[in-house]
Design a protein around this motif. Structure first.
Motif, PDB file in Angstrom:
ATOM      1  N   ARG A   3       0.841  -1.188   0.000  1.00  0.00           N
ATOM      2  CA  ARG A   3       0.000   0.000   0.000  1.00  0.00           C
ATOM      3  C   ARG A   3       0.877   1.240   0.000  1.00  0.00           C
ATOM      4  O   ARG A   3       2.025   1.195   0.421  1.00  0.00           O
ATOM      5  CB  ARG A   3      -0.902   0.007   1.249  1.00  0.00           C
ATOM      6  N   ASP A  37       2.345  -1.178   7.313  1.00  0.00           N
ATOM      7  CA  ASP A  37       1.601   0.068   7.208  1.00  0.00           C
ATOM      8  C   ASP A  37       2.488   1.203   6.714  1.00  0.00           C
ATOM      9  O   ASP A  37       3.698   1.195   6.910  1.00  0.00           O
ATOM     10  CB  ASP A  37       1.014   0.461   8.563  1.00  0.00           C
ATOM     11  N   VAL A  54      -5.762   6.671  -0.671  1.00  0.00           N
ATOM     12  CA  VAL A  54      -5.064   5.428  -0.365  1.00  0.00           C
ATOM     13  C   VAL A  54      -5.409   4.428  -1.451  1.00  0.00           C
ATOM     14  O   VAL A  54      -6.585   4.219  -1.765  1.00  0.00           O
ATOM     15  CB  VAL A  54      -5.471   4.873   1.018  1.00  0.00           C
ATOM     16  N   SER A  55      -4.385   3.807  -2.030  1.00  0.00           N
ATOM     17  CA  SER A  55      -4.644   2.844  -3.101  1.00  0.00           C
ATOM     18  C   SER A  55      -3.552   1.792  -3.124  1.00  0.00           C
ATOM     19  O   SER A  55      -2.515   1.923  -2.464  1.00  0.00           O
ATOM     20  CB  SER A  55      -4.710   3.569  -4.459  1.00  0.00           C
ATOM     21  N   ASP A  56      -3.760   0.739  -3.896  1.00  0.00           N
ATOM     22  CA  ASP A  56      -2.770  -0.307  -4.078  1.00  0.00           C
ATOM     23  C   ASP A  56      -1.681   0.191  -5.013  1.00  0.00           C
ATOM     24  O   ASP A  56      -1.979   0.762  -6.073  1.00  0.00           O
ATOM     25  CB  ASP A  56      -3.446  -1.561  -4.639  1.00  0.00           C
ATOM     26  N   ASN A  61      -7.471  -3.525  -7.419  1.00  0.00           N
ATOM     27  CA  ASN A  61      -8.566  -3.107  -6.547  1.00  0.00           C
ATOM     28  C   ASN A  61      -9.646  -4.182  -6.531  1.00  0.00           C
ATOM     29  O   ASN A  61      -9.627  -5.115  -7.333  1.00  0.00           O
ATOM     30  CB  ASN A  61      -9.143  -1.757  -6.996  1.00  0.00           C
ATOM     31  N   PHE A  65     -10.336  -5.226  -0.952  1.00  0.00           N
ATOM     32  CA  PHE A  65      -9.234  -4.287  -0.711  1.00  0.00           C
ATOM     33  C   PHE A  65      -9.722  -3.256   0.305  1.00  0.00           C
ATOM     34  O   PHE A  65     -10.352  -2.251  -0.045  1.00  0.00           O
ATOM     35  CB  PHE A  65      -8.805  -3.597  -2.012  1.00  0.00           C
ATOM     36  N   THR A  66      -9.467  -3.507   1.565  1.00  0.00           N
ATOM     37  CA  THR A  66      -9.963  -2.663   2.644  1.00  0.00           C
ATOM     38  C   THR A  66      -8.805  -1.983   3.353  1.00  0.00           C
ATOM     39  O   THR A  66      -7.815  -2.630   3.690  1.00  0.00           O
ATOM     40  CB  THR A  66     -10.762  -3.502   3.661  1.00  0.00           C
ATOM     41  N   TYR A  67      -8.938  -0.689   3.584  1.00  0.00           N
ATOM     42  CA  TYR A  67      -7.877   0.066   4.245  1.00  0.00           C
ATOM     43  C   TYR A  67      -8.464   0.853   5.412  1.00  0.00           C
ATOM     44  O   TYR A  67      -9.648   1.206   5.418  1.00  0.00           O
ATOM     45  CB  TYR A  67      -7.204   1.045   3.273  1.00  0.00           C
ATOM     46  N   ARG A  68      -7.632   1.148   6.374  1.00  0.00           N
ATOM     47  CA  ARG A  68      -8.007   2.009   7.490  1.00  0.00           C
ATOM     48  C   ARG A  68      -7.067   3.209   7.476  1.00  0.00           C
ATOM     49  O   ARG A  68      -5.852   3.053   7.557  1.00  0.00           O
ATOM     50  CB  ARG A  68      -7.884   1.253   8.815  1.00  0.00           C
ATOM     51  N   LEU A  69      -7.638   4.373   7.352  1.00  0.00           N
ATOM     52  CA  LEU A  69      -6.860   5.595   7.254  1.00  0.00           C
ATOM     53  C   LEU A  69      -7.020   6.404   8.538  1.00  0.00           C
ATOM     54  O   LEU A  69      -8.135   6.667   8.981  1.00  0.00           O
ATOM     55  CB  LEU A  69      -7.332   6.440   6.063  1.00  0.00           C
TER      56      LEU A  69
END
Length: 316
Positions: A3, A37, A54-56, A61, A65-69
Motif C-alpha cells: 500500500r 503500514d 489510499v490505493s494499491d 482493486n 481491498f480494505t484500508y483504514r486511514l
C-alpha cells in the motif's frame, strides 16, 4: 497488498521552471515500526482543501481491498534510554556507556543529557548531546585512583535527565540511571587523550581534574592531538577509537591498520579533521582501547570555533 499513501499539493510558486504536481508517497514505514503500514508526515503549504487517497501501489482493486486511514495532528516527542547499567569501572580508568533516543512524529532536534549524583571519586562526561537528526551518543564514567568502593547508599543514586526544545517548549525527561556503580581493580592499561600542547608528564591515570583537557578546532581545519598510555601488564600493541566526536569531525590519516600504538611504544600523535560545514559547538569526547578491557580516557572538551579573521583578511 503493498500500500502507499499519497497527497496532492498545490503547485509551487512560478519560478521559470516547469510546474508539476508533487506527490508525497511512502511504501511502508521507513523506520520499520509499523509493519506493512505506511506513514506520512505532511505540512500543508496553506489553508485549503487537500485530497488524501489510499490505493494499491500496483493499481489492483476489489471489494476485499480494505484500508483504514488515520489522519491526526502530529505530536513530536522523544524518549531516551541510558545503556550500560550497573557498570564496573576500573580504578584510575574509565568505562564507556551510551544513550539511545527514540524520536516520534518528526521530532528531529537536539537532546541534551545531564548526569549527576555519582559516588565520591567518580566523574562522568556531562552534559552529553544527541545531535539533531542523530539517535545516540556515547560517554564515559571514570574512577579516580583514590576512589573508594561505593556503598549501598551512594552506589545507585545517579540521576540522568534529557532536555530538548519541542515545538518551542522545553521538555525534560527523567531517564533510568546507572543502577549500582561498582569499583573494579586496577586495569592492565591506562589511556589518555590530550591536546598537542600537553606534555606526557601532565597526565596521571585518572586524577579526575576539575577541568578537562581542551582542544579547539576550526571548520575545515586539521589539528594534532596525542594518545598516550601507561602500561600495567599489557605489553602488546593497542588499538583505539576516539568516540563522541561531533558529526563531521574524524580522526584523519589512520592508515590501513587504524589508530594503534605498537608494543614497544606508549604514545601516538593523531590528527583531528573537521569538515567545513561543522557548526560551532562544545562536545566531550574520549578515547577507548580495544585490548585490555576497553578502558577509556577522561573526557576531553572539544571546541569547534570559526577562525577569527585577521586584520589582513579584513582589509582584503
Amino acid at each position: 497488498a503493498a500500500r502507499h499513501a499519497e497527497r496532492l499539493l498545490r503547485p509551487l510558486v512560478a519560478s521559470g521552471l516547469p510546474i508539476f504536481t508533487l506527490y508525497y508517497a511512502n511504501d511502508d514505514d521507513g523506520e520499520r515500526k509499523l509493519g506493512t503500514d505506511s506513514k506520512l508526515h505532511f505540512t500543508a503549504a496553506a489553508d485549503g482543501a487537500y485530497l488524501i487517497r489510499v490505493s494499491d501501489s500496483r493499481g489492483a482493486n476489489g471489494e476485499r481491498f480494505t484500508y483504514r486511514l488515520v489522519v491526526r495532528e502530529a505530536k513530536p516527542d522523544f524518549t531516551v534510554t541510558l545503556n550500560g547499567a550497573n557498570p564496573e569501572v576500573n580504578l584510575g580508568s574509565g568505562k564507556a556507556f551510551s544513550a539511545s533516543a527514540e524520536r516520534s512524529d518528526g521530532f528531529d532536534g537536539e537532546i541534551t543529557l545531564d548526569i549527576a549524583g555519582l559516588p565520591p571519586g567518580f566523574s562522568v562526561s556531562t552534559p552529553l548531546v544527541i545531535q539533531a537528526g542523530h539517535s545516540s551518543v556515547t560517554g564515559t564514567i571514570n574512577a579516580a585512583m583514590d576512589a573508594p568502593q561505593p556503598n549501598e547508599t551512594n552506589a545507585a543514586m545517579s540521576k540522568v535527565t534529557a532536555t530538548a526544545l519541542v515545538n518551542g517548549k522545553t521538555v525534560i525527561r527523567e531517564l533510568n540511571n546507572f543502577g549500582k556503580i561498582k569499583l573494579g581493580d586496577k586495569p592492565k592499561l591506562y589511556v589518555a587523550l590530550q591536546p598537542d600542547s600537553a606534555s606526557p608528564s601532565a597526565w596521571q591515570p585518572s586524577a579526575n581534574p576539575d577541568k578537562p583537557f581542551e582542544i579547539t578546532i576550526a571548520p575545515g581545519q586539521t589539528i594534532p592531538a596525542w594518545l598516550r598510555i601507561k602500561r600495567n601488564g599489557h605489553d602488546e600493541l593497542v588499538t583505539f577509537t576516539v568516540e563522541s566526536l561531533p558529526h563531521g569531525v574524524i580522526v584523519d590519516n589512520i592508515g590501513l591498520s587504524g589508530v594503534l600504538i605498537p608494543k614497544d611504544q606508549n604514545e601516538r600523535q593523531i590528527f583531528l579533521n573537521a569538515a567545513k560545514w561543522v557548526p560551532e559547538m562544545d562536545r566531550l569526547c574520549y578515547a577507548i582501547e580495544n585490548q585490555a578491557g576497553r578502558q577509556t580516557s577522561l573526557p576531553v572538551l572539544l571546541h569547534v570555533r570559526k577562525p577569527v579573521p585577521t586584520r589582513a583578511a579584513i582589509a582584503k
